[in-house]
Design an enzyme around this catalytic site. Structure first.
Site, short mmCIF file in Angstrom:
data_model
loop_
_atom_site.label_atom_id
_atom_site.label_comp_id
_atom_site.label_asym_id
_atom_site.label_seq_id
_atom_site.Cartn_x
_atom_site.Cartn_y
_atom_site.Cartn_z
N LYS A 1 45.61 42.74 40.23
CA LYS A 1 45.71 41.50 39.85
C LYS A 1 47.20 41.04 39.47
CE LYS A 1 42.75 37.66 38.16
NZ LYS A 1 42.21 37.14 39.60
C1 LIG Z 1 40.87 37.08 40.29
C2 LIG Z 1 40.58 37.31 41.82
C3 LIG Z 1 39.24 37.12 42.06
C4 LIG Z 1 38.04 36.88 41.40
O1 LIG Z 1 37.81 37.85 40.69
P1 LIG Z 1 36.59 37.50 39.23
O2 LIG Z 1 36.85 38.66 38.34
O3 LIG Z 1 35.40 37.04 39.92
O4 LIG Z 1 37.39 36.23 38.56
C5 LIG Z 1 39.26 37.35 43.67
N1 LIG Z 1 40.36 37.39 44.50
C6 LIG Z 1 41.59 37.45 43.92
C7 LIG Z 1 42.65 37.51 44.83
C8 LIG Z 1 41.81 37.48 42.59
O5 LIG Z 1 43.04 37.30 42.05
#
Ligand SMILES: *Cc1c(COP(=O)(O)O)cnc(C)c1O
Length: 363
Positions: free
Chosen positions: A203
């Protein structure tokens, strides 16, 4: 080794906290990501001292040297989580240790210092505790944004030896404004989000920077969000810019693309797989192609599609637009299973339903 127990948080008094009246005005219609609470948490890292200088202080600008390496080589990662007002008037986080673990995995991929899990969770708890009055009542929540970036003053290309970890809090309403029903998506056949061996599972801000042009193309085509295909065959559905995706078939089963390094392992995705299986729904983590998506939508084999993530929770996808033509899912409205799984998830998050997995973390 730094542990949470060895770091204590200094509290800086706020010179001018927001009045209860003004806060109530802001919480009435906060939108998404524009309103912020009074405080922030910061923790510094240097290779020599480890994690130190933890503070809960008034939210404000962060002075930075223009040679800070994040501004040049983009070592930056983040998380997204929410604090909910529970049925009993308390506050709760949802699976914060999962965010802490993913933050460490993102840090490892970006060659950054890893914040101990317990320290991550404590930092978030400290902010929710001091700013708990900023959690909206009703269907809103307090969105929490932990993030970390390289602060070393050096233009050489190498992993930085200094980092700043910060947590912000932002009261939010619905992610998609004016979305009574399902959203529309644009399938990008020009740009990809992630390749094998790349940073798709981390992330990091860089993934978002690379997705914005495709997202702009989606908006230009009248769509809410972009859907990315795999980078090798340009054929397999991966995910949206910031949400995972599920397909519900006419036999009642669910399918979602498998994790494999190019998809962000969503905590909502994981919770939905668990909840669906508990409800007796078959869930397959298998690749699904754009041709199949189009064919199944036309034949009626595909009944609903939804996107999921912390910010948007579960959102039905009703219309798909591609360079070679548009297609609708079912009647274009949000499906029944989407609604059912969303209310099951929200029920747990807000303490209205039983929590057999211990996902709810009271603060
Ligand atoms: C944060 C994110 C998600 C969703 O993750 P959660 O943990 O469910 O909030 C999905 N795809 C991407 C690219 C993300 O950055």
């Amino acid at each position: 080794m730094t542990t949470a127990a060895t770091v204590s948080f200094a509290h800086g008094p706020h010179p001018a906290p927001t009045s209860a009246e003004r806060r109530a005005e802001l919480l009435a219609d906060p939108g998404f990501g524009r309103v912020f609470s009074d405080h922030m948490v910061t923790i510094r890292y240097t290779a020599a001292k480890g994690w130190h200088d933890a503070r809960v202080e008034p939210r404000g600008p962060i002075p930075m040297d223009p040679a800070s390496s994040v501004l040049h080589y983009a070592q930056e990662i983040f998380e997204g989580m929410k604090a909910y007002r529970t049925a009993d008037g308390g506050a709760a986080l949802f699976r914060p240790e999962q965010n802490a673990r993913r933050f460490q995995e993102s840090a490892r991929r970006m060659a950054m210092a890893e914040l101990p899990e317990a320290l991550f969770v404590e930092a978030v708890e400290q902010l929710v505790t001091i700013d708990r009055d900023w959690i909206p009542d009703g269907e809103g929540s307090l969105y929490l944004r932990p993030f970390m970036f390289a602060t070393e003053v050096f233009l050489g290309v190498k992993p930085a030896s200094e980092y700043l970890f910060v947590v912000l809090a932002s009261p939010v309403g619905a992610y998609f404004k004016n979305k009574a029903s399902a959203i529309s998506v644009w399938v990008s056949e020009t740009y990809t989000r992630a390749a094998l061996g790349g940073t798709g599972a981390a992330k990091c801000g860089g993934n978002y920077a690379a997705s914005l042009l495709a997202q702009s193309e989606a908006i230009a085509h009248g769509c809410d969000q972009v859907v990315f295909l795999d980078a090798v065959e340009r054929r397999w559905i991966e995910e949206l810019g910031g949400m995972n995706v599920f397909f519900r078939m006419d036999d009642g089963s669910l399918q979602t693309p498998p994790l494999g390094g190019t998809i962000l392992p969503g905590i909502t995705r994981d919770a939905i797989i668990t909840l669906a299986r508990e409800q007796g729904i078959t869930v397959r983590e298998e690749p699904y192609s754009l041709e199949q998506w189009r064919a199944d939508a036309a034949s009626g084999r595909l009944r609903e599609v939804f996107a999921c993530g912390t910010a948007a929770v579960l959102t039905g996808i009703g219309t798909v637009r591609t360079v070679t033509g548009d297609f609708a899912i079912g009647n274009g409205a949000e499906g029944e299973m989407t609604e059912r799984l969303r209310s099951a998830l929200i029920g747990i998050q807000r303490g209205r339903a039983a929590d057999p997995h211990g996902w709810v973390h009271p603060v």
